[in-house]
Motif scaffolding. Structure first.
Motif, PDB file in Angstrom:
ATOM      1  N   SER A  70       0.846  -1.189   0.000  1.00 38.92           N
ATOM      2  CA  SER A  70       0.000   0.000   0.000  1.00 38.92           C
ATOM      3  C   SER A  70       0.883   1.241   0.000  1.00 38.92           C
ATOM      4  N   GLY A  71       0.388   2.270  -0.652  1.00 36.08           N
ATOM      5  CA  GLY A  71       1.139   3.517  -0.722  1.00 36.08           C
ATOM      6  C   GLY A  71       1.881   3.706  -2.027  1.00 36.08           C
ATOM      7  N   PHE A  72       1.960   2.646  -2.844  1.00 37.75           N
ATOM      8  CA  PHE A  72       2.625   2.742  -4.142  1.00 37.75           C
ATOM      9  C   PHE A  72       1.595   2.989  -5.237  1.00 37.75           C
ATOM     10  N   LYS A  73       1.924   3.871  -6.155  1.00 42.25           N
ATOM     11  CA  LYS A  73       1.003   4.147  -7.258  1.00 42.25           C
ATOM     12  C   LYS A  73       1.095   3.083  -8.349  1.00 42.25           C
ATOM     13  N   ALA A  74       2.248   2.437  -8.477  1.00 42.72           N
ATOM     14  CA  ALA A  74       2.382   1.327  -9.428  1.00 42.72           C
ATOM     15  C   ALA A  74       1.798   0.068  -8.798  1.00 42.72           C
ATOM     16  N   PRO A  75       1.036  -0.720  -9.531  1.00 39.48           N
ATOM     17  CA  PRO A  75       0.371  -1.880  -8.940  1.00 39.48           C
ATOM     18  C   PRO A  75       1.239  -3.137  -8.810  1.00 39.48           C
ATOM     19  N   VAL A  76       2.350  -3.198  -9.528  1.00 40.81           N
ATOM     20  CA  VAL A  76       3.123  -4.439  -9.595  1.00 40.81           C
ATOM     21  C   VAL A  76       4.611  -4.179  -9.378  1.00 40.81           C
ATOM     22  N   VAL A  77       5.245  -5.085  -8.634  1.00 39.21           N
ATOM     23  CA  VAL A  77       6.693  -5.124  -8.527  1.00 39.21           C
ATOM     24  C   VAL A  77       7.190  -6.282  -9.392  1.00 39.21           C
ATOM     25  N   VAL A  78       8.163  -6.007 -10.216  1.00 37.44           N
ATOM     26  CA  VAL A  78       8.791  -7.048 -11.030  1.00 37.44           C
ATOM     27  C   VAL A  78      10.217  -7.231 -10.527  1.00 37.44           C
ATOM     28  N   ALA A  79      10.479  -8.380  -9.914  1.00 34.62           N
ATOM     29  CA  ALA A  79      11.819  -8.690  -9.412  1.00 34.62           C
ATOM     30  C   ALA A  79      12.548  -9.508 -10.456  1.00 34.62           C
ATOM     31  N   VAL A  80      13.691  -9.012 -10.899  1.00 31.29           N
ATOM     32  CA  VAL A  80      14.421  -9.683 -11.962  1.00 31.29           C
ATOM     33  C   VAL A  80      15.785 -10.141 -11.443  1.00 31.29           C
ATOM     34  N   GLY A  81      16.153 -11.375 -11.768  1.00 31.52           N
ATOM     35  CA  GLY A  81      17.395 -11.948 -11.286  1.00 31.52           C
ATOM     36  C   GLY A  81      18.620 -11.327 -11.939  1.00 31.52           C
ATOM     37  N   LEU A  82      19.623 -11.011 -11.116  1.00 31.80           N
ATOM     38  CA  LEU A  82      20.875 -10.435 -11.588  1.00 31.80           C
ATOM     39  C   LEU A  82      22.011 -11.451 -11.598  1.00 31.80           C
ATOM     40  N   GLY A  83      21.739 -12.648 -11.112  1.00 33.13           N
ATOM     41  CA  GLY A  83      22.798 -13.642 -11.026  1.00 33.13           C
ATOM     42  C   GLY A  83      23.524 -13.553  -9.695  1.00 33.13           C
ATOM     43  N   ALA A  84      24.712 -14.112  -9.623  1.00 38.25           N
ATOM     44  CA  ALA A  84      25.458 -14.200  -8.365  1.00 38.25           C
ATOM     45  C   ALA A  84      25.708 -12.827  -7.748  1.00 38.25           C
ATOM     46  N   GLU A  85      25.556 -12.753  -6.437  1.00 37.56           N
ATOM     47  CA  GLU A  85      25.832 -11.521  -5.712  1.00 37.56           C
ATOM     48  C   GLU A  85      27.321 -11.217  -5.808  1.00 37.56           C
ATOM     49  N   PRO A  86      27.691  -9.976  -6.165  1.00 36.66           N
ATOM     50  CA  PRO A  86      29.114  -9.659  -6.294  1.00 36.66           C
ATOM     51  C   PRO A  86      29.834  -9.669  -4.953  1.00 36.66           C
ATOM     52  N   GLU A  87      31.157  -9.762  -5.019  1.00 39.93           N
ATOM     53  CA  GLU A  87      31.958  -9.713  -3.806  1.00 39.93           C
ATOM     54  C   GLU A  87      31.760  -8.370  -3.098  1.00 39.93           C
ATOM     55  N   LYS A  88      32.103  -8.338  -1.830  1.00 38.86           N
ATOM     56  CA  LYS A  88      31.959  -7.125  -1.043  1.00 38.86           C
ATOM     57  C   LYS A  88      32.700  -5.972  -1.708  1.00 38.86           C
ATOM     58  N   ASP A  89      32.066  -4.820  -1.751  1.00 41.72           N
ATOM     59  CA  ASP A  89      32.610  -3.597  -2.342  1.00 41.72           C
ATOM     60  C   ASP A  89      32.728  -3.665  -3.865  1.00 41.72           C
TER      61      ASP A  89
END
Length: 509
Positions: A70-89
């Protein structure tokens, strides 16, 4: 055409059909990527857990849709995979952002506007996200009809109309330039895709030439079309020999972009076989259906020259489009015929389905006469290269090792998969002919390298030259992936543009 803008507004207050966020693949499950903090906070910090419950892992190309809080004007969130999380920093690679944006844009076909809240650490990331979204939103439906509005009406879902990227600085020169470049490159690459996807009865050599002439007028380019009569007068036996069996005459198009401050001159040469039946050496059943894509090299060259002009790069770029249709008929070139090439050499044609090297040979020699600082040709040249490198990687051959490395590195910088290949001199002997200076076929093993050695014979002395065999990645017959659609891909456009950019600033050899 999809529009691209930058926004500094809060994600919750933007009117859009969807908000796109990134999710990475962590060691213990999906991890919300930078840029999505406001969305995650609205889920009480449980966005990653919610996505995991829905089966998401953060793997590259994965798309998960869920309703916004609630509170968002857009009705949908689209989560897209980026692959492996990069190393720190470490930041996410530009190509990871480009592919993720492409996946999300394709998943949002039919939507009007999407807000992209993917990781941004600088202008280059904005450019990668924008480029990926614009390429991923591509559709080709020129020849479809919805059954109610007549000829060439649109059918199916329309592409995403507008992309707004968060995290950028709309007034910053670097960010503005990144957006301009993304739009230009994507639009010209999509132009190449349109040409590749156009049916061959609608894209004959002269029809392609007319399209180039129209673009030249629009973008201030010089254009010269050598028609059949001019080719005969000039002695372009390779192009004429390939086109001899077709009712649609062959032609050679020269498209020139010049800049007053240019210190370098690049020549790009593209194979433009608008349809390849194999000629008298007819292709077997099952190998003809996609042969409208055999002009992908010329499409890439055309798009790259226009892109260089639109970007105002300080380099002179000449594009040579060697256009012909390879058909069998009573007038077609036969196996055993000898062609007199533009260079003065003679070629014994042992296989009329090895036609691309014949048209390129004439165009390479024509390009060499202007003594450019370097020549790069692009061609869907050999099935052998597909056997060697698969469907997503093009081979790079050259007469200069340093230049081959530079081209390979340029491809990597823009996210195009390429691999350096050798030109072993011992393979040249297999093209010796008893009746001509050279034959158009040699040893079967290493056929892609043999083709490169043939082309090398028609490059002017002392000119650095590279050959890109894009037979694999030029046309995608499988399901779409990343920002790559099914059908024509526009392979090598971005590499050529990058080479022009590097040459403009003196960083290409």
């Amino acid at each position: 055409m999809t529009a691209l803008t930058l926004s500094t507004a809060a994600a919750a207050g933007l009117r859009a059909d969807a908000i796109v966020v990134g999710v990475a693949k962590g060691t213990e499950g999906p991890v919300v990527a930078p840029g999505a903090e406001a969305v995650d906070q609205a889920y009480d910090g449980r966005l990653a857990a919610t996505l995991q419950t829905l089966g998401a892992s953060g793997a590259e190309g994965e798309v998960t849709k869920l309703p916004t809080p609630s509170g968002f004007k857009a009705p949908v969130v689209v989560a897209v995979g980026l692959g492996a999380e990069p190393e720190k920093d470490q930041a996410f690679a530009a190509e990871s952002l480009r592919r993720a944006a492409g996946c999300a844009a394709r998943a949002l076909a039919g939507s009007k506007k999407a807000v992209f809240a993917l990781p941004v650490t600088g202008a280059a990331d904005v450019g990668a996200i924008g480029e990926g979204a614009l390429l991923g939103a591509y559709t080709f439906d020129t020849f479809k009809d919805n059954g109610t509005t007549g000829k060439n009406a649109k059918n199916g879902k329309s592409p995403l109309a507008e992309v707004a990227v968060l995290g950028g600085k709309p007034r910053d020169k670097a960010y503005k330039a990144a957006v301009e470049r993304a739009v230009t490159v994507a639009e010209e690459l999509n132009r190449a895709r349109d040409l590749i996807n156009t049916p061959p009865n609608h894209l004959t050599p002269m029809a392609f030439a007319a399209i180039a002439q129209t673009a030249a007028r629009e973008h201030g380019l010089k254009v010269q079309v050598l028609d059949k009569k001019a080719l005969e007068k000039g002695g372009y036996g390779g192009i004429l020999g390939v086109g001899a069996g077709s009712a649609s005459p062959a032609c050679l198009v020269k498209l020139s972009y010049t800049h007053a401050g240019a210190g370098k001159h690049l020549a790009f040469v593209g194979k433009g076989i608008t349809y390849d039946s194999g000629g008298i050496s007819l292709k077997p059943a099952g190998h003809n259906e996609t042969m409208k894509c055999d002009m992908s090299g010329a499409a890439a060259v055309f798009a790259a020259v226009v892109a260089a002009a639109r970007l105002g790069l300080e380099v002179n770029v000449t594009g040579w489009l060697a256009l012909a249709e390879n058909m069998p008929s009573g007038s077609a070139t036969r196996p055993g015929d000898v062609l007199h090439m533009y260079s003065g050499k003679t070629v014994e044609v042992l296989n009329t389905d090895a036609e691309g090297r014949l048209v390129l040979a004439d165009a390479l020699w024509a390009a060499s006469q202007e003594k450019p600082d370097a020549i790069v040709d692009v061609a869907t040249l050999t099935g052998a290269m597909m056997l060697a490198l698969g469907n997503r990687t093009f081979g790079v051959m050259a007469n200069d090792d340093a230049f081959r490395t530079a081209v390979h590195e340029a491809a990597g910088e823009v996210g195009e998969d390429a691999w350096p290949m050798p030109l072993p001199e011992h393979l040249r002997k297999g093209m010796d002919s008893p009746t001509a200076d050279i034959a158009n076929m040699g040893e079967r093993m290493g056929g892609g390298l043999v083709a490169g050695l043939f082309l090398k014979e028609f490059v002017g002395e002392g000119i650095p030259w590279a050959h890109l065999d894009i037979a694999g990645p030029a046309f995608n017959e499988q399901a779409p992936f990343g920002y790559t659609p099914k059908g024509g891909t526009g392979s090598a456009v971005r590499t050529l543009v990058r080479l022009a950019e590097l040459s403009a600033v003196g960083d290409l050899g």
